[in-house]
Design an enzyme around this catalytic site. Structure first.
Site, PDB file in Angstrom:
ATOM      1  N   ASP A   1    -146.170  39.726  38.529  1.00 50.59           N
ATOM      2  CA  ASP A   1    -145.083  38.857  39.008  1.00 50.59           C
ATOM      3  C   ASP A   1    -143.812  39.569  39.493  1.00 50.59           C
ATOM      4  O   ASP A   1    -142.700  39.175  39.124  1.00 50.59           O
ATOM      5  CB  ASP A   1    -144.710  37.838  37.919  1.00 50.59           C
TER       6      ASP A   1
ATOM      7  N   LYS B   1    -151.385  32.228  40.095  1.00 52.71           N
ATOM      8  CA  LYS B   1    -151.541  31.466  38.851  1.00 52.71           C
ATOM      9  C   LYS B   1    -150.420  30.434  38.737  1.00 52.71           C
ATOM     10  O   LYS B   1    -149.379  30.570  39.376  1.00 52.71           O
ATOM     11  CB  LYS B   1    -151.492  32.408  37.645  1.00 52.71           C
TER      12      LYS B   1
ATOM     13  N   CYS C   1    -145.231  36.863  30.954  1.00 54.29           N
ATOM     14  CA  CYS C   1    -146.478  37.069  31.709  1.00 54.29           C
ATOM     15  C   CYS C   1    -147.131  38.419  31.431  1.00 54.29           C
ATOM     16  O   CYS C   1    -148.358  38.516  31.395  1.00 54.29           O
ATOM     17  CB  CYS C   1    -146.232  36.795  33.180  1.00 54.29           C
TER      18      CYS C   1
HETATM   19  C1  VGL Z   1    -142.836  34.010  33.885  1.00 56.25           C
HETATM   20  C2  VGL Z   1    -141.608  32.352  32.883  1.00 56.25           C
HETATM   21  C3  VGL Z   1    -142.134  31.426  33.736  1.00 56.25           C
HETATM   22  C4  VGL Z   1    -143.191  35.454  33.953  1.00 56.25           C
HETATM   23  C5  VGL Z   1    -143.380  33.078  34.747  1.00 56.25           C
HETATM   24  O1  VGL Z   1    -143.616  35.932  35.018  1.00 56.25           O
HETATM   25  O2  VGL Z   1    -143.027  36.151  32.916  1.00 56.25           O
HETATM   26  N1  VGL Z   1    -141.969  33.641  32.953  1.00 56.25           N
HETATM   27  N2  VGL Z   1    -143.021  31.797  34.666  1.00 56.25           N
END
Ligand code: VGL
Ligand code: ZN
Length: 224
Positions: A22, A126, A171
């Protein structure tokens, strides 16, 4: 509890995968769900990704990819604000609500411009089901549907996975925990991650849980 850091030097081979979690604009300072210092890890992630490719390993990116009506967004819960504690009945949203982030096709969902996306052989998206969050790159939080990451890695007979990116305690953490449950040998490149630490103490808990589970926490990655 003290964390046992893994300090041996590591020689990358064709059964190794670097999973970059991410690294999207919304998680980097200036984005809607910024992780402090998230920008500071980009350069070394790129260097590491090049090393993996040059040594025969592979690089995979994950991408948080939510519809606008995603129930992890506080904006979809009247009267609630981001950071409010919340867990859905199905258990797959929470333990807190988030600001709108990584909305499909938005600027915030794009990878940071400095990330060397071309080094990756696959991008795993995702979080597309509005009722379920997917902190892990492997599957939804209710553990009922997989993203395809496991199948992809298994098809290439990958044995070791190395986790970096954002956010350490969400994540990256859940990807690492699923990775070990799915039979991979998991290395957590803690210097190449940054965390949210919500609720407070979350980063410490994540590191301790991973250490207990047999995930190798790598502080100074000495890749050969
Ligand atoms: C994430 C919170 C919400 C992450 C993704 O990538 O850690 N954290 N969505
Ligand atoms: Zn998300």
């Amino acid at each position: 509890m003290e964390i046992n850091y893994y300090e041996k030097s590591i020689k990358i081979n064709e059964k190794d995968a670097l999973i970059i979690v991410d690294m999207q604009n919304d998680f980097i300072p200036g984005g809607s769900l910024p992780v402090a210092e998230g920008d500071l890890i980009i350069e070394e992630i790129n260097t590491t990704a090049k090393k993996f490719k040059n040594s025969g390993g592979i690089v995979v990116l994950t991408q948080d990819w939510h519809p606008k009506n995603h129930l992890s967004f506080a904006s979809n819960h009247p009267g609630k604000s981001s950071d409010d504690e919340y867990t859905s009945d199905n258990g797959a949203i929470g333990p807190v609500l988030w600001p709108d982030h990584c909305v499909q096709n938005s600027q915030g969902a794009k990878f940071h411009k400095d990330l060397k996306v071309e080094l990756a052989s696959n991008i795993i998206q995702k979080g597309m089901n509005p009722n379920l969050d997917s902190y892990s790159g492997f599957q939804d939080n209710d553990k009922k549907s997989e993203t395809g990451l496991r199948r992809y890695l298994e098809s290439l007979t990958i044995k070791r996975i190395f986790i970096c990116g954002l956010a350490l305690d969400y994540c990256c953490y859940f990807t690492a925990m699923d990775g070990i449950d799915f039979g991979f040998n998991v290395y957590f490149l803690v210097r190449l991650t940054r965390g949210i630490d919500l609720p407070e103490g979350n980063i410490k808990n994540a590191l301790e849980n991973m250490d207990k589970k047999g995930i190798k926490i790598v502080k100074k990655a000495d890749f050969k």
